[in-house]
Structure formats: C-alpha cells, structure tokens
Design a protein around this motif. Structure first.
Motif, PDB file in Angstrom:
ATOM      1  N   ASP A 202      79.464  80.283 -34.090  1.00  0.00           N
ATOM      2  CA  ASP A 202      78.873  79.506 -32.996  1.00  0.00           C
ATOM      3  C   ASP A 202      77.577  80.106 -32.458  1.00  0.00           C
ATOM      4  N   ARG A 203      77.179  81.276 -32.965  1.00  0.00           N
ATOM      5  CA  ARG A 203      75.889  81.839 -32.597  1.00  0.00           C
ATOM      6  C   ARG A 203      74.737  81.138 -33.321  1.00  0.00           C
ATOM      7  N   SER A 204      75.082  80.173 -34.156  1.00  0.00           N
ATOM      8  CA  SER A 204      74.074  79.442 -34.927  1.00  0.00           C
ATOM      9  C   SER A 204      73.363  78.375 -34.106  1.00  0.00           C
ATOM     10  N   SER A 205      73.770  78.184 -32.870  1.00  0.00           N
ATOM     11  CA  SER A 205      73.290  77.046 -32.070  1.00  0.00           C
ATOM     12  C   SER A 205      71.770  76.975 -31.949  1.00  0.00           C
ATOM     13  N   ALA A 206      71.098  78.113 -31.760  1.00  0.00           N
ATOM     14  CA  ALA A 206      69.637  78.096 -31.612  1.00  0.00           C
ATOM     15  C   ALA A 206      68.965  77.613 -32.899  1.00  0.00           C
ATOM     16  N   VAL A 207      69.496  78.049 -34.031  1.00  0.00           N
ATOM     17  CA  VAL A 207      68.950  77.629 -35.327  1.00  0.00           C
ATOM     18  C   VAL A 207      69.216  76.144 -35.542  1.00  0.00           C
ATOM     19  N   ILE A 208      70.422  75.690 -35.197  1.00  0.00           N
ATOM     20  CA  ILE A 208      70.764  74.272 -35.345  1.00  0.00           C
ATOM     21  C   ILE A 208      69.859  73.403 -34.482  1.00  0.00           C
ATOM     22  N   ASN A 209      69.628  73.825 -33.235  1.00  0.00           N
ATOM     23  CA  ASN A 209      68.760  73.045 -32.339  1.00  0.00           C
ATOM     24  C   ASN A 209      67.350  72.914 -32.906  1.00  0.00           C
ATOM     25  N   THR A 210      66.840  74.006 -33.479  1.00  0.00           N
ATOM     26  CA  THR A 210      65.508  73.971 -34.089  1.00  0.00           C
ATOM     27  C   THR A 210      65.490  73.009 -35.278  1.00  0.00           C
ATOM     28  N   CYS A 211      66.550  73.027 -36.069  1.00  0.00           N
ATOM     29  CA  CYS A 211      66.639  72.122 -37.223  1.00  0.00           C
ATOM     30  C   CYS A 211      66.693  70.660 -36.778  1.00  0.00           C
ATOM     31  N   LEU A 212      67.514  70.385 -35.785  1.00  0.00           N
ATOM     32  CA  LEU A 212      67.656  69.004 -35.311  1.00  0.00           C
ATOM     33  C   LEU A 212      66.361  68.498 -34.683  1.00  0.00           C
ATOM     34  N   GLU A 213      65.685  69.364 -33.957  1.00  0.00           N
ATOM     35  CA  GLU A 213      64.413  68.977 -33.335  1.00  0.00           C
ATOM     36  C   GLU A 213      63.352  68.647 -34.377  1.00  0.00           C
ATOM     37  N   ASN A 214      63.439  69.326 -35.516  1.00  0.00           N
ATOM     38  CA  ASN A 214      62.434  69.133 -36.566  1.00  0.00           C
ATOM     39  C   ASN A 214      62.910  68.214 -37.693  1.00  0.00           C
ATOM     40  N   ASN A 215      64.103  67.658 -37.514  1.00  0.00           N
ATOM     41  CA  ASN A 215      64.662  66.716 -38.493  1.00  0.00           C
ATOM     42  C   ASN A 215      64.768  67.347 -39.886  1.00  0.00           C
ATOM     43  N   ILE A 216      65.276  68.555 -39.934  1.00  0.00           N
ATOM     44  CA  ILE A 216      65.480  69.253 -41.208  1.00  0.00           C
ATOM     45  C   ILE A 216      66.915  69.772 -41.277  1.00  0.00           C
ATOM     46  N   PHE A 217      67.466  69.812 -42.465  1.00  0.00           N
ATOM     47  CA  PHE A 217      68.829  70.317 -42.681  1.00  0.00           C
ATOM     48  C   PHE A 217      69.841  69.666 -41.734  1.00  0.00           C
ATOM     49  N   ILE A 218      69.689  68.360 -41.513  1.00  0.00           N
ATOM     50  CA  ILE A 218      70.546  67.664 -40.554  1.00  0.00           C
ATOM     51  C   ILE A 218      72.016  67.698 -40.978  1.00  0.00           C
ATOM     52  N   LYS A 219      72.280  67.316 -42.221  1.00  0.00           N
ATOM     53  CA  LYS A 219      73.663  67.269 -42.695  1.00  0.00           C
ATOM     54  C   LYS A 219      74.300  68.656 -42.651  1.00  0.00           C
ATOM     55  N   ALA A 220      73.551  69.675 -43.125  1.00  0.00           N
ATOM     56  CA  ALA A 220      74.071  71.050 -43.120  1.00  0.00           C
ATOM     57  C   ALA A 220      74.318  71.533 -41.698  1.00  0.00           C
ATOM     58  N   SER A 221      73.476  71.111 -40.758  1.00  0.00           N
ATOM     59  CA  SER A 221      73.648  71.493 -39.354  1.00  0.00           C
ATOM     60  C   SER A 221      74.959  70.950 -38.810  1.00  0.00           C
ATOM     61  N   PHE A 222      75.245  69.686 -39.121  1.00  0.00           N
ATOM     62  CA  PHE A 222      76.488  69.093 -38.621  1.00  0.00           C
ATOM     63  C   PHE A 222      77.713  69.657 -39.328  1.00  0.00           C
TER      64      PHE A 222
END
Length: 286
Positions: A224-244
C-alpha cells in the motif's frame, strides 16, 4: 539402375560428398558462428582464443557471440564456460565480458559477486544488475539498499541499479522480493526516480528506462506504499490497468471511487475500461 548394391554405393557416395561440402562450408565460417552452431571440432580453438588471443580477437569474439546467439543457445562445456567467465579479469575487456557472460546466463554468480564486492571495481552497478537476474544474493541487495539510503549512487550508475532491483524483484525468494521493493521505494524517496521521469512514460520518445523499470516493479509487487506512484500513473493516464491490479491486490478501500473517477474522464476512460472486469469481480467477490 536396378542393382541394389549399385544404388547403395551411389547413395553412400552422395552422402559423403554432401558431408564433405558441409564440412568445407563450416570450416569457412568465422569461429564465433561455428561455436554458436555447436561445432565441437573447434573446442580447442575457442579455448585457445579466450586464453591466449589478443584483446581485439577476444573482444570481437565476445561481441559476435552476444549479437548472433539465439535465445535457446547454451554453453554446455565447463572449460569453455570458465574461459568466458575469466574474461572479466581483463580490465580492458571487462565491460564487454560482463554483458556477454550475463546474456549467456552462465554460472557467473560467484565470480560476479566477488567483483561486486571489490572496492576497486569500476563496474559494481553492472555486476549488481546481473546478480539481480540470478536473484539469490540477499547480502548484495542489502548492501545496495544501504548505498541508496545514504545517497551514494552516482547519477551515471542509477539505471543499472534500478534495473537490477527490478531483476531482484522477480526472485522466487519472498524476502528478496520484498527487500527489492523497499529499496526501490527508498530510491524514489531519494529522487533517484522523479515524478518528471515517470511523466516521460506517456511520451512516444525519450521515455525514461529506469522510470519504466521502477513503475513496473512497484505496480507488480508493491504494497500500500505504492499509492504515490499509482496517483502519478493515473494522473498521466499510464499503466492504468496495472495500477488497478495493484489496488485490488492491496484491497484498497478507495478502489471503486478511483475507478469511477478514471471512467468519468474523456482522457482516461479508454484505458480505465480495461480494468473494469477485474475491479468488478473483486468487488463482487469481496
């Protein structure tokens, strides 16, 4: 021709002639090509080249083997394997040797570890990368994690370190995998990978190799420490499926609302739709 003996004689003659032509063709090939074709007749020649050849002869041979080898090629002769590995002791040839030995996936773990631990080595980070491919040396991983924590990784060597940590993250050893993710997050905290470099992954050109390696590892194995990386990915529309997939694996409480937000944006809806079945199944089963 009806005589069976004559037919056999003619057949044998044709076979011998063909074998002779094949041998002549083989003998006309460069030693690297014959080696890659598995020609056992040149074993002594290969050993002689690696042990006594000039720098240029050995360098050309290593480079040609690296370029021309097939994915299934492997060295089964122990003497030749050892002769390859000893090339790292030649300072002029060391960098090329590391790359070729690593790509051939030889039994290099012990030799590379010794070189990695040598304080005089100019290629510690490159040895680290290939040791990561083996995924066995937790002491090597711990040592690199400490260097990262203390900010002792030169900018020029950061790619090898991050890519090496990605290799360690694939280890079948859970402790090694966990520690590699800890080290990657520490690297992110210490700005070895920046949000700007992650943002570059949405571009067609000039994408950061180490950022891709970092993001891929964190999304695949991070907690769950991945949240900052996930937020950056979602904001930039990259690695969406992997983020979820990461959010599902970590049972994130905001999973549904985050998906709805992505689906509500024209910019991200096409990518977010790919995650809907997995999110729906998780929410339904939980």
């Amino acid at each position: 021709i009806t005589d069976l003996a004559e037919i056999k004689k003619l057949k044998d003659k044709l076979i011998k002639e063909r074998q002779k032509q094949e041998l002549l063709l083989l003998q006309s090939m460069p030693i690297s090509e014959r080696f890659l074709l598995g020609d056992s007749l040149i074993t002594d020649s290969v050993l002689s080249l690696l042990e006594n050849g000039t720098y240029t002869e050995r360098s050309d041979f290593l480079r040609e083997v690296l370029i021309k080898k097939t994915p299934t090629f492997e060295i089964t002769n122990n003497e030749i394997e050892e002769a390859f590995i000893t090339q790292i002791n030649d300072k002029e040839l060391e960098r090329q040797a590391i790359k070729t030995i690593g790509a051939l996936d030889l039994n290099y773990n012990s030799a590379f570890k010794n070189k990695y631990n040598d304080s005089k080595s100019n290629y510690s980070e490159k040895y680290f990368y290939w040791l990561g491919k083996k995924g066995q040396n937790i002491d090597v991983l711990n040592g690199m994690a400490e260097k990262i924590k203390n900010g002792k990784i030169h900018e020029n060597n950061q790619d090898d370190v991050i890519l090496g940590l990605e290799q360690f993250s694939h280890s079948g050893n859970k402790e090694i995998r966990s520690k590699s993710i800890d080290a990657l997050l520490s690297a992110y905290k210490n700005k070895m990978i920046t949000a700007k470099e992650i943002n570059s992954l949405k571009e067609v050109k000039n994408r950061s190799k180490k950022a891709k390696s970092f993001v891929t590892s964190i999304l695949r194995y991070g907690d769950d420490r991945s949240s900052a990386v996930i937020n950056t990915c979602l904001e930039n529309n990259i690695f969406i499926k992997a983020s979820f997939f990461n959010l599902i694996r970590n049972k994130n409480a905001k999973l549904k609302s985050m998906l709805l937000k992505q689906l509500g944006s024209k910019k991200s809806i096409s990518q977010a739709l790919r995650a809907v079945p997995s999110v729906y199944k998780f929410l339904k089963d939980s």
